[in-house]
Design an enzyme around this catalytic site. Sequence first.
Site, PDB file in Angstrom:
ATOM      1  N   HIS A 128       3.959  -1.136   3.617  1.00 53.02           N
ATOM      2  CA  HIS A 128       3.234   0.137   3.450  1.00 53.02           C
ATOM      3  C   HIS A 128       4.306   1.189   3.173  1.00 53.02           C
ATOM      4  O   HIS A 128       5.167   1.438   4.019  1.00 53.02           O
ATOM      5  CB  HIS A 128       2.481   0.446   4.748  1.00 53.02           C
ATOM      6  CG  HIS A 128       1.689   1.711   4.719  1.00 53.02           C
ATOM      7  ND1 HIS A 128       0.486   1.825   4.073  1.00 53.02           N
ATOM      8  CD2 HIS A 128       1.926   2.927   5.285  1.00 53.02           C
ATOM      9  CE1 HIS A 128       0.001   3.052   4.229  1.00 53.02           C
ATOM     10  NE2 HIS A 128       0.857   3.731   4.967  1.00 53.02           N
ATOM     11  N   GLU A 184       1.136   5.455   1.059  1.00 54.63           N
ATOM     12  CA  GLU A 184       0.569   6.543   1.868  1.00 54.63           C
ATOM     13  C   GLU A 184       0.830   7.904   1.217  1.00 54.63           C
ATOM     14  O   GLU A 184       1.923   8.165   0.713  1.00 54.63           O
ATOM     15  CB  GLU A 184       1.193   6.513   3.264  1.00 54.63           C
ATOM     16  CG  GLU A 184       0.626   7.588   4.177  1.00 54.63           C
ATOM     17  CD  GLU A 184       1.032   7.385   5.617  1.00 54.63           C
ATOM     18  OE1 GLU A 184       0.882   6.261   6.140  1.00 54.63           O
ATOM     19  OE2 GLU A 184       1.512   8.358   6.230  1.00 54.63           O
ATOM     20  N   PHE A 238      11.896  14.297  11.037  1.00 58.50           N
ATOM     21  CA  PHE A 238      10.768  13.377  11.285  1.00 58.50           C
ATOM     22  C   PHE A 238      11.134  12.340  12.334  1.00 58.50           C
ATOM     23  O   PHE A 238      10.364  12.027  13.225  1.00 58.50           O
ATOM     24  CB  PHE A 238      10.417  12.582  10.027  1.00 58.50           C
ATOM     25  CG  PHE A 238       9.614  13.342   9.009  1.00 58.50           C
ATOM     26  CD1 PHE A 238       9.101  14.595   9.262  1.00 58.50           C
ATOM     27  CD2 PHE A 238       9.352  12.759   7.777  1.00 58.50           C
ATOM     28  CE1 PHE A 238       8.361  15.273   8.320  1.00 58.50           C
ATOM     29  CE2 PHE A 238       8.612  13.423   6.816  1.00 58.50           C
ATOM     30  CZ  PHE A 238       8.120  14.692   7.090  1.00 58.50           C
ATOM     31  N   ASP A 266      -1.431  13.439  16.935  1.00 61.28           N
ATOM     32  CA  ASP A 266      -0.690  14.386  17.785  1.00 61.28           C
ATOM     33  C   ASP A 266      -1.218  15.761  17.437  1.00 61.28           C
ATOM     34  O   ASP A 266      -1.229  16.129  16.264  1.00 61.28           O
ATOM     35  CB  ASP A 266       0.812  14.354  17.443  1.00 61.28           C
ATOM     36  CG  ASP A 266       1.435  13.014  17.779  1.00 61.28           C
ATOM     37  OD1 ASP A 266       1.275  12.570  18.922  1.00 61.28           O
ATOM     38  OD2 ASP A 266       2.078  12.434  16.887  1.00 61.28           O
ATOM     39  N   SER A 275       0.839  -1.195   0.000  1.00 63.52           N
ATOM     40  CA  SER A 275       0.000   0.000   0.000  1.00 63.52           C
ATOM     41  C   SER A 275       0.875   1.247   0.000  1.00 63.52           C
ATOM     42  O   SER A 275       2.064   1.187   0.351  1.00 63.52           O
ATOM     43  CB  SER A 275      -0.914  -0.024   1.224  1.00 63.52           C
ATOM     44  OG  SER A 275      -0.168  -0.292   2.385  1.00 63.52           O
TER      45      SER A 275
HETATM   46  P1  FAD Z   1      -2.170   5.227  20.655  1.00 60.72           P
HETATM   47  O1  FAD Z   1      -2.192   3.824  20.207  1.00 60.72           O
HETATM   48  O2  FAD Z   1      -3.360   5.766  21.358  1.00 60.72           O
HETATM   49  O3  FAD Z   1      -0.873   5.390  21.567  1.00 60.72           O
HETATM   50  C1  FAD Z   1      -0.382   6.696  21.886  1.00 60.72           C
HETATM   51  C2  FAD Z   1       0.517   6.646  23.105  1.00 60.72           C
HETATM   52  O4  FAD Z   1      -0.270   6.444  24.265  1.00 60.72           O
HETATM   53  C3  FAD Z   1       1.550   5.520  23.117  1.00 60.72           C
HETATM   54  O5  FAD Z   1       2.676   5.988  23.792  1.00 60.72           O
HETATM   55  C4  FAD Z   1       0.865   4.413  23.925  1.00 60.72           C
HETATM   56  O6  FAD Z   1       1.835   3.599  24.571  1.00 60.72           O
HETATM   57  C5  FAD Z   1       0.053   5.232  24.911  1.00 60.72           C
HETATM   58  N1  FAD Z   1      -1.244   4.642  25.263  1.00 60.72           N
HETATM   59  C6  FAD Z   1      -2.096   3.973  24.447  1.00 60.72           C
HETATM   60  N2  FAD Z   1      -3.215   3.625  25.122  1.00 60.72           N
HETATM   61  C7  FAD Z   1      -3.069   4.113  26.384  1.00 60.72           C
HETATM   62  C8  FAD Z   1      -3.876   4.090  27.549  1.00 60.72           C
HETATM   63  N3  FAD Z   1      -5.068   3.470  27.560  1.00 60.72           N
HETATM   64  N4  FAD Z   1      -3.413   4.698  28.671  1.00 60.72           N
HETATM   65  C9  FAD Z   1      -2.211   5.330  28.679  1.00 60.72           C
HETATM   66  N5  FAD Z   1      -1.391   5.367  27.602  1.00 60.72           N
HETATM   67  C10 FAD Z   1      -1.815   4.768  26.461  1.00 60.72           C
HETATM   68  N6  FAD Z   1      -0.712  11.159  13.001  1.00 60.72           N
HETATM   69  C11 FAD Z   1      -1.624  12.039  12.546  1.00 60.72           C
HETATM   70  O7  FAD Z   1      -1.874  13.061  13.199  1.00 60.72           O
HETATM   71  N7  FAD Z   1      -2.281  11.833  11.354  1.00 60.72           N
HETATM   72  C12 FAD Z   1      -2.058  10.718  10.603  1.00 60.72           C
HETATM   73  O8  FAD Z   1      -2.671  10.564   9.544  1.00 60.72           O
HETATM   74  C13 FAD Z   1      -1.122   9.758  11.069  1.00 60.72           C
HETATM   75  N8  FAD Z   1      -0.895   8.607  10.399  1.00 60.72           N
HETATM   76  C14 FAD Z   1      -0.073   7.659  10.932  1.00 60.72           C
HETATM   77  C15 FAD Z   1       0.062   6.418  10.284  1.00 60.72           C
HETATM   78  C16 FAD Z   1       0.879   5.426  10.806  1.00 60.72           C
HETATM   79  C17 FAD Z   1       0.982   4.105  10.103  1.00 60.72           C
HETATM   80  C18 FAD Z   1       1.613   5.676  11.998  1.00 60.72           C
HETATM   81  C19 FAD Z   1       2.533   4.618  12.557  1.00 60.72           C
HETATM   82  C20 FAD Z   1       1.484   6.893  12.649  1.00 60.72           C
HETATM   83  C21 FAD Z   1       0.635   7.888  12.133  1.00 60.72           C
HETATM   84  N9  FAD Z   1       0.449   9.109  12.789  1.00 60.72           N
HETATM   85  C22 FAD Z   1      -0.450  10.026  12.297  1.00 60.72           C
HETATM   86  C23 FAD Z   1       1.191   9.424  14.010  1.00 60.72           C
HETATM   87  C24 FAD Z   1       0.406   9.008  15.256  1.00 60.72           C
HETATM   88  O9  FAD Z   1      -0.811   9.726  15.328  1.00 60.72           O
HETATM   89  C25 FAD Z   1       1.273   9.317  16.463  1.00 60.72           C
HETATM   90  O10 FAD Z   1       2.342   8.414  16.515  1.00 60.72           O
HETATM   91  C26 FAD Z   1       0.539   9.394  17.788  1.00 60.72           C
HETATM   92  O11 FAD Z   1       1.425   9.942  18.759  1.00 60.72           O
HETATM   93  C27 FAD Z   1       0.075   8.055  18.324  1.00 60.72           C
HETATM   94  O12 FAD Z   1      -1.001   7.583  17.639  1.00 60.72           O
HETATM   95  P2  FAD Z   1      -1.524   6.071  17.939  1.00 60.72           P
HETATM   96  O13 FAD Z   1      -2.727   5.881  17.138  1.00 60.72           O
HETATM   97  O14 FAD Z   1      -0.397   5.119  17.772  1.00 60.72           O
HETATM   98  O15 FAD Z   1      -1.886   6.232  19.481  1.00 60.72           O
END
Ligand code: FAD
Length: 287
Positions: free
Chosen positions: A263, A14, A213, A105, A12
């Site tokens: 990806h 991005e 990055f 973020d 895929s």
């Molecule tokens: P989560 O899975 O919620 O984790 C975030 C943090 O919180 C981690 O440190 C985890 O250990 C911790 N955590 C998780 N659950 C809990 C809980 N219940 N209690 C306490 N701590 C917890 N960002 C964007 O803004 N837009 C995008 O389009 C985008 N695309 C991305 C695509 C990919 C493939 C990747 C790998 C990252 C992308 N990001 C994007 C970046 C991403 O949003 C950031 O890395 C963000 O900081 C974490 O998102 P997450 O969904 O992994 O969060």
Amino acid sequence: MNDKANPRPTYSFELFPPKTPEGMGKLADNVQRLNAVAPLYFSVTYGAGGSTREGTFETVSLLCDRGIETAPHLSCIGSTRAEIRDILHHYRARNIRRIVALRGDLPSGMGTTAGELAYANELVAFIRAETGTAFHVEVAAYPEVHPQAPGMQQDIEYFRQKVVAGADAAITQYFYNADAYFAFVDACRRLGIDIPIVPGVMPITNYSRLARFSAACGAEIPRWIRMRLEDYGDDLESIREFGHQVVLNLCRRLIEGGAPGIHFYTMNQAAPTLRLWRDLGLPGAGP
Ligand code: FAD
């Protein structure tokens, strides 16, 4: 490592939403070139708090209008449930069947409002509650550990919670150390996490951007790669050549080691990803 339920490798691409009409025009050309090799889908990033909402919709439309399978990213931080529900309805109306569900973020300057869903597992649960199985849901995974995680095991436990909430597959943050990926997948399998974990791969074309990055997202550039790239200075041609070989070798190791696809973080540029695709001998790459 390819799971039984999903034996077809997932390749895929991005994209991110361009900021200007000229950027959108250029993107349309690059999409045409990238789509010629028939990836499984294109994903489109989404700025947390809705900061790229319109640009993401426009980019998603550009893809959908060409009949391309599209996976919009959707991040929950800074948004209300009602806002997320609207977006899900918008995508369902466009017949979209994939979503990449993220926490996101918040960009600096957007305030500190965290929104109604704090972590990606809550977003996944919300998507399932609102739309059942209408979407194939991808989530993020971090072989080198998310920068805010308290530790590796806890980060994997949080990743597991996204799977329990209903994620179908994961895409990893990029990395340049294949062993980090394989160790992460092994640790996940030991915990019973059996969804496909597709490695995210970032082509190397520009050192300063990559360094910026990587510092922000916690991806490690191994010292020997960093030193070589620094030595090349402004010699972009050498950076591209060396970067291509490094990433090609990484992809080969990942595929040989059983990764369920790749990806590609294309950065909206067709050439570096297509060169990797061709040199890997992936299907549809042509002679
Ligand atoms: P989560 O899975 O919620 O984790 C975030 C943090 O919180 C981690 O440190 C985890 O250990 C911790 N955590 C998780 N659950 C809990 C809980 N219940 N209690 C306490 N701590 C917890 N960002 C964007 O803004 N837009 C995008 O389009 C985008 N695309 C991305 C695509 C990919 C493939 C990747 C790998 C990252 C992308 N990001 C994007 C970046 C991403 O949003 C950031 O890395 C963000 O900081 C974490 O998102 P997450 O969904 O992994 O969060």
